[in-house]
Scaffold this motif. Structure first.
Motif: not given
Length: 924
Positions: A855-864, A895-898
């Motif tokens: 869920g957090l990853l989906r939210k991050a992709k929408r924000l991206d 969910p994601l590392f930079y």
């Protein structure tokens, strides 16, 4: 020459007379699917309006007075396994003779020698208790010959008149005990005035004891008489205390007689069974029993006009009446006075005269009637009791003040009463459609429990509900009488009741069943007659001949095939689905040791369906359904179909279900601000404590979002961009941030406000908020559009009812709702599996793919996507390669590392530094 015994021949050929027991029921539509009522015939009556002096031999019996019996399920919510058990009642009612269905038999349990055999025969019932519908209490019923603790002259009168005695359960042992005489005066000791010595077991009047006893000993304590107390003291003083032991009852001698018959093979003595059926029962003034309990004066039994109804404790005394102390004279405090200067209650100065028409002259009365008719031309007001009473009162006031009757007007509905400080209405304000619908729904759910109905209406006081209930019942009787007069039913001739009439006048037989008809109880498809099923049966709307009669007679859908004593058991063929090899005479509800053998040509019987549930009206479709399919919030009384609000409730917990908003008040899982994020902000009074959204609209159905906000279920379903992380429960709502800007900036065509997401009408370019469309009565639903075979692999295809294709949400404005030719399924329409159209649409089109994402990853992709950030090769998934960790907060779970130099930063730290305004990240 003996008088002719009146009798009536019913439509099925049964000949019934006075004191016979019958099934009684109005038409199927009038009784709303409830089973037959069991009653005893008290007397036959001629048609209403017939002269009483008419000869009895020439009467045309059209009515009958019935003494009702109750089923235990009628007066209590507790289930009773024995469908042959009834509750007697001292309550009678006059009914139309056409409502009698067939004959049955009801006797007391103590008069049945073989209860198991009695219950195995059709149309046989028994009772052991009595229910009083006025005080709502159950009493024990015993034979009058079993009452022994009475003086002989009272007992003889009781036995000669009545067959049974009704009493409280706690007093039955005292009534059936041997005659109790006072050891002092040797007179009879009634129960309330009796005390028993704990040692010698003798009885005494409480007034005969020296000193007299004012009250009985408390529970757990005993009392001893003076001789026994003196004897005990002498034993204590002489140190020769002997433990007092109550002599045991001598054991009964052994007998070679066979044991009492239990629930085994039924009795084969047909003569004994017929004797029990035709047993003579004594009736006095048409009743076989009278109350003789805790609040009865025994001598009143000798009075033939004494009331026989059950009674309760009197409400006379300091507990219920106010004790006013005497007035004290201030000049002489030691002397009290009763207040001679006070106005006497009931005098002219303390009462309000409503009418003095009896003191007027004939000319004045005629003038008053002429002015009264001139006040209104409405026929309903001219026959209204409230209006006539107020007009008479105002006319009398004008007469006392020497004013003309023409000065009286009825424009103001307010009146000033002498004993109230403010003006009040002489009649209640008109009920609107919503209040009348809520009232009728409450009556349908709770019956005449008017306090529960008041809670359902909410906008009326209990006094207004009681008054409206009387008007509502009169209106129903008026409609029924009008139907009877319009139908002109044929009256029976002589002592016979139209034997040639159709046996289906109750309207519960299905004349032309469908080809795939099957029984909703036993699932058989083989039946000569099909009956309408009661409401709340989830499987089918019809019953076979056996199940239909079982429900109507015994209020049970699962009664085993019955045997009549007049025919051998082998000649009675059970239904196809119940041809089970079972030893004759086994217990009715006993477990079977072997698996039942079912015919290969029949469907195995399903599990027992639940009993008929109370009907609740859904606020989404305004249709009623049984409890379970339609849920009712325990806190705010919000009612909705379970499938149209994403509620998955255990059948055992349907009565304790609470909606999402009420649950959040205690759980605090989401925001306490329940405003919908897809609608404009409503203007509400901050001081108001009423729940929002209100519980009397479908907009109360709200679901939490991924950001702990709230949206309406309707808004989340009909906005195309929103999806659910769990479509089966319609939560959590995602994708609000992906709604395009033009939806937010366009003004609604209904409320002329912006700020919420708008959608477009399916037939015209009008745009509006979804909640505004719902409040204005727009049509909501789903359309099934056919899909070409070449495109079925690219689109989601669903099956709903008999259509297959792509399911699309539709909102039509009022101009096109009735003109459109498309087939639209409403949100609460169900398919064969019991799923609503809203459920089917959301599960197929609104479920997000959660198998490969978080869920957090989906939210991050929408924000991206909003910030125009393209994924780079440096973005490392949490589960790919070695386990990275954030050099700033140290977490290994993200969910994601930079990438940062030779290290990584987590998704949370990255966006905390970067923010929503697309500023560069400080960590890089």
């Amino acid at each position: 020459m003996s008088a002719e015994v009146p009798f009536v021949i019913l439509k099925n050929g049964d000949k019934v007379k006075i004191n016979d027991h019958v099934y009684c029921s109005p038409a199927w539509s009038a009784r709303d699917g409830t089973p037959y009522s069991v009653a005893r015939i008290m007397e036959f009556l001629p048609p209403e309006g017939t002269l009483k002096g008419k000869a009895q031999s020439n009467e045309n019996y059209a009515r009958v007075r019935l003494a009702w019996y109750y089923r235990p399920s009628d007066v209590s919510d507790r289930p009773v396994a024995d469908c042959r058990l009834l509750l007697a009642a001292i309550y009678s009612e006059v009914c139309d003779i056409s409502q009698l269905r067939s004959k049955c038999f009801v006797i007391h349990r103590n008069k049945i020698s073989d209860l198991a055999g009695w219950k195995k025969r059709p149309d046989r019932f028994y009772f052991t208790r009595l229910f009083d519908p006025y005080i709502k209490k159950e009493f024990e019923v015993i034979l009058s010959t079993d009452v022994r603790n009475l003086p002989s002259h009272i007992r003889e009168v009781l036995i000669s008149r009545y067959e049974y005695v009704v009493a409280e359960k706690e007093i039955v042992p005292d009534l059936t005990d041997s005659l109790r005489l006072c050891a002092t005066c040797e007179e009879w000791c009634p129960h309330p005035e009796t005390v028993q010595c704990d040692r010698c077991k003798k009885f005494f009047h409480m007034s005969c004891v020296q000193p007299p006893l004012l009250a009985k000993p408390s529970r757990g304590y005993g009392w001893t008489c003076a001789p026994c107390s003196r004897k005990h003291e002498e034993e204590v003083d002489s140190h020769e205390v002997v433990r007092h032991i109550t002599p045991s009852q001598p054991s009964k001698p052994k007998s070679n007689a066979p044991p009492a018959r239990g629930r085994g093979r039924p009795r084969k003595d047909r003569a004994q069974a017929e004797k029990e059926e035709n047993m003579e029962i004594k009736h006095y003034q048409m009743w076989p029993f009278r109350y003789f309990g805790l609040y009865t004066v025994a001598e009143d039994t000798l009075d033939p006009e004494d009331l026989i109804f059950p009674r309760t404790a009197t409400r006379v005394g300091a507990k219920f009446q106010a004790v006013v102390p005497p007035l004290i004279d201030r000049d002489n405090p030691n002397a009290s006075t009763s207040g001679p200067d006070l106005e006497e209650r009931g005098g002219d100065s303390t009462i309000e005269v409503l009418s003095i028409v009896n003191e007027m002259k004939e000319e004045e009365v005629a003038e008053m009637e002429r002015c009264k008719r001139a006040l209104t031309s409405r026929s309903d007001l001219q026959s209204s009791v409230d209006w006539l009473t107020e007009v008479t009162r105002r006319m009398c006031e004008a007469y006392l003040s020497h004013r003309s009757f023409s000065t009286v007007n009825m424009k103001s509905p307010m009146r000033f009463e002498k004993w109230k400080k403010t003006e009040t209405r002489y009649t209640d304000r008109e009920w609107n459609d919503e209040e009348m619908a809520a009232f009728e729904e409450g009556i349908h759910t709770y019956g005449p429990e008017l306090r529960s109905v008041r809670d359902e209406v909410r906008t009326r006081t209990i006094a207004e509900v009681v008054r409206y209930y009387g008007h509502w019942k009169n209106a129903k009787l008026r409609e029924e009488n009008a139907r009877i007069r319009a139908g002109l039913p044929a009256q029976p001739e002589g002592h016979h009741a139209a034997a040639g009439a159709s046996s289906d006048d109750e309207g519960s037989v299905i004349a032309q069943p469908s080809k795939n008809a099957y029984c909703g109880a036993c699932r058989t498809r083989d039946s000569s007659t099909w009956w309408k099923a009661p409401k709340g049966l989830a499987t089918s709307s019809m019953l076979c001949d056996d199940c239909g009669l079982n429900w109507r007679k015994y209020a049970d859908l699962h009664v085993r095939p019955l045997r009549d004593g007049s025919a051998p058991p082998a000649k009675i063929k059970p239904p196809l689905a119940e041809r089970i090899e079972k030893r004759e005479g086994t217990p009715l509800n006993g477990p079977t040791a072997k698996r039942a053998k079912v015919s290969a040509f029949s469907t195995p019987p399903p599990p027992a369906p639940p009993p008929a549930a109370p009907q609740l009206r859904c606020l989404g479709c305004q249709k009623s359904g049984p409890l379970g399919k339609v849920l009712k919030c325990k806190e705010c009384q919000f009612r909705v179909h379970a499938g149209s609000c994403g509620a998955l409730v255990d059948p055992a917990a349907v009565e304790s279900w609470v909606c999402d908003l009420c649950h959040n008040q205690k759980a605090l899982e989401a925001s306490l601000n329940t405003d919908c994020l897809l609608c404009p902000r409503p203007k509400r009074d901050r001081k108001s404590k009423a729940p929002y959204p209100p519980p009397d609209t479908y907009l109360r159905a709200c679901k939490p979002t991924e950001g702990q906000g709230w949206v309406h279920v309707l808004c989340s379903v009909f906005v195309p961009e929103t999806i659910y992380s769990d479509a089966s429960r319609l939560r959590l709502v995602e994708g609000i941030s992906t709604i395009p800007l033009h939806r937010w900036s366009t003004k609604c065509g209904l409320c002329e406000q912006s700020g919420g997401a708008v959608v477009r009408c399916a037939d015209c370019p009008k745009e509006f908020h979804i909640s505004c469309a719902w409040q204005n009565g727009y049509k909501f639903g789903f359309e099934i559009q056919p899909v070409k075979s070449t495109r079925r692999e690219l689109m989601t295809v669903v099956n709903f009812r008999e259509e297959t294709g792509s399911m699309n949400p539709i909102i039509s404005c009022k101009e096109h709702a009735n003109t459109s030719k498309r087939i639209i399924y409403e949100i609460c329409d169900m398919n064969d599996s019991g799923e609503t159209a809203l459920q089917v649409y959301c599960s197929n089109y609104k479920q997000v793919q959660v198998a490969q994402s978080h869920g957090l990853l989906r939210k991050a992709k929408r924000l991206d996507s909003i910030l125009n950030i393209r994924p780079t090769e440096g973005h490392v998934a949490a589960k790919s390669g070695p386990e990275p960790h954030c050099f700033k907060c140290g977490t290994e779970f993200a969910p994601l590392f930079y990438p940062f130099r030779s290290d990584f930063v987590c998704h949370r730290c990255y966006f905390q530094e970067r923010g929503a305004d697309d500023k560069p990240c400080t960590v890089s």
